[in-house]
Design a protein around this motif. Structure first.
Motif, mmCIF file in Angstrom:
data_model
loop_
_atom_site.group_PDB
_atom_site.id
_atom_site.type_symbol
_atom_site.label_atom_id
_atom_site.label_comp_id
_atom_site.label_asym_id
_atom_site.label_seq_id
_atom_site.Cartn_x
_atom_site.Cartn_y
_atom_site.Cartn_z
ATOM 1 N N ASN A 1 47.144 27.605 45.789
ATOM 2 C CA ASN A 1 46.388 29.140 45.112
ATOM 3 C C ASN A 1 46.558 30.592 46.376
ATOM 4 O O ASN A 1 45.824 31.131 46.349
ATOM 5 C CB ASN A 1 45.625 28.928 44.120
ATOM 6 N N VAL A 2 46.295 30.151 47.753
ATOM 7 C CA VAL A 2 45.838 30.738 48.142
ATOM 8 C C VAL A 2 46.887 31.806 49.058
ATOM 9 O O VAL A 2 48.252 30.747 49.291
ATOM 10 C CB VAL A 2 45.111 30.221 49.592
ATOM 11 N N ILE B 1 47.175 36.797 39.041
ATOM 12 C CA ILE B 1 45.805 36.952 39.946
ATOM 13 C C ILE B 1 45.440 36.897 40.102
ATOM 14 O O ILE B 1 44.491 37.844 39.020
ATOM 15 C CB ILE B 1 46.626 38.322 40.774
ATOM 16 N N THR B 2 44.427 35.373 40.412
ATOM 17 C CA THR B 2 42.684 35.478 39.974
ATOM 18 C C THR B 2 41.676 35.720 40.228
ATOM 19 O O THR B 2 41.022 36.125 40.152
ATOM 20 C CB THR B 2 43.046 33.540 39.149
ATOM 21 N N SER B 3 41.483 36.068 41.714
ATOM 22 C CA SER B 3 40.692 36.147 42.448
ATOM 23 C C SER B 3 41.610 37.495 43.679
ATOM 24 O O SER B 3 42.635 37.418 44.121
ATOM 25 C CB SER B 3 40.079 35.468 43.412
ATOM 26 N N SER C 1 44.052 38.743 50.940
ATOM 27 C CA SER C 1 43.597 37.311 50.792
ATOM 28 C C SER C 1 43.637 37.547 49.348
ATOM 29 O O SER C 1 42.773 38.281 48.917
ATOM 30 C CB SER C 1 42.593 36.577 50.815
ATOM 31 N N LEU C 2 44.846 36.991 48.524
ATOM 32 C CA LEU C 2 44.459 36.570 46.941
ATOM 33 C C LEU C 2 44.228 35.236 46.660
ATOM 34 O O LEU C 2 44.794 34.379 47.873
ATOM 35 C CB LEU C 2 45.359 37.333 46.779
ATOM 36 N N ARG C 3 44.247 35.180 45.257
ATOM 37 C CA ARG C 3 44.579 33.597 44.559
ATOM 38 C C ARG C 3 45.160 33.492 43.790
ATOM 39 O O ARG C 3 45.205 34.576 42.775
ATOM 40 C CB ARG C 3 43.280 33.457 44.033
ATOM 41 N N ILE C 4 45.849 33.287 43.049
ATOM 42 C CA ILE C 4 46.801 32.567 42.259
ATOM 43 C C ILE C 4 46.793 31.497 41.289
ATOM 44 O O ILE C 4 45.818 30.685 41.832
ATOM 45 C CB ILE C 4 48.567 32.827 42.567
ATOM 46 N N SER C 5 47.123 31.815 40.280
ATOM 47 C CA SER C 5 47.488 30.111 39.092
ATOM 48 C C SER C 5 48.846 30.985 38.314
ATOM 49 O O SER C 5 49.164 32.038 37.877
ATOM 50 C CB SER C 5 46.558 30.692 38.058
#
Length: 250
Positions: free
Chosen positions: A16-17, A45-47, A53-57
């Protein structure tokens, strides 16, 4: 609102990175928006961890790859921008309402007075501290009024004079300090009587006498001191002529 495509991304299968290069996601993306990956799939996009840098789901479904094109699709669009702008406006208005809007100004500096013009930052009215008021032009305090009302600054200072002029003023002051005492002694002026001759003391306390040019009117009668044993009575006639006679004293 336009999609954000600046920079490139590195993606890892089943992770997820998302790592960016040349990206600015803190400013350009938001949680809840859509990440369009290099695999042409869409992710939430969750964060936002940092600018790069971001996090996904869900986790990335495509193959691991680097230096790939991507896009961030703003799903909240103009409504989000409007809300952010409204919040900023309310915040800035509160400062204006409680400050300048209420006639209250923060303490300033000589270069930036409390109350100044937009085109002339170093000129205006300044409140540098408790119970002090300053008038400033060109970054210089021209007038300052203290808590007890005492003024200071170049506005109230003595203008410069030449050395010769100052010396003449000093000499005149030393030679013509008038006697303040009133009484019956020869060196003093009797109370309630026309001055006649005026007595002065010079800087060495040596008595000198100077004749007083009296501004009399028709009908006036007065005495003038001549010596310790003589006085002169004068009368201003209605014909404009001043007549006199001398009195002798023992």
């Amino acid at each position: 609102m336009a999609w954000y495509r600046t920079g490139t991304v590195a993606v890892t299968n089943n992770s997820n990175v998302i790592t960016g290069t040349g990206t600015s996601w803190v400013d350009a993306a938001a949680v809840g928006e859509t990440f369009l990956g290099p695999d042409a799939q869409v992710y939430e996009i969750t964060s936002i961890v940092s600018a790069t840098s971001l996090r996904i789901s869900p986790n990335y479904k495509g193959s691991t790859a680097a230096a790939q094109n991507y896009a961030v699709m703003p799903t909240q669009g103009y409504l989000r921008d409007l809300a952010a702008q409204a919040a900023a406006l309310v915040s800035s208005y509160a400062a204006v309402r409680d400050g300048a809007g209420a006639g209250k100004f923060a303490a300033g500096a000589v270069t930036e007075p409390s109350l100044r013009g937009t085109a002339d930052e170093n000129t205006g009215l300044n409140i540098p501290g408790a119970d002090i008021l300053q008038l400033i032009t060109n970054g210089v305090v021209r007038l300052q009024i203290a808590a007890d009302g005492t003024p200071s600054g170049v506005f109230v200072e003595k203008l410069a004079v030449s050395a010769a002029t100052q010396a003449a003023i000093n000499n005149l002051a030393a030679a013509t300090v008038a006697l303040a005492a009133l009484g019956a002694d020869p060196d003093q002026v009797p109370v309630g009587q026309h001055l006649g001759r005026l007595a002065y003391l010079d800087a060495l306390s040596i008595l000198t006498v100077s004749r007083h040019a009296r501004d009399s009117r028709p009908g006036d009668v007065w005495r003038e001191h001549v010596s310790d044993t003589a006085t002169t009575i004068k009368f201003h006639g209605f014909d404009g002529i001043i007549r006199s006679r001398t009195e002798s004293w023992t």
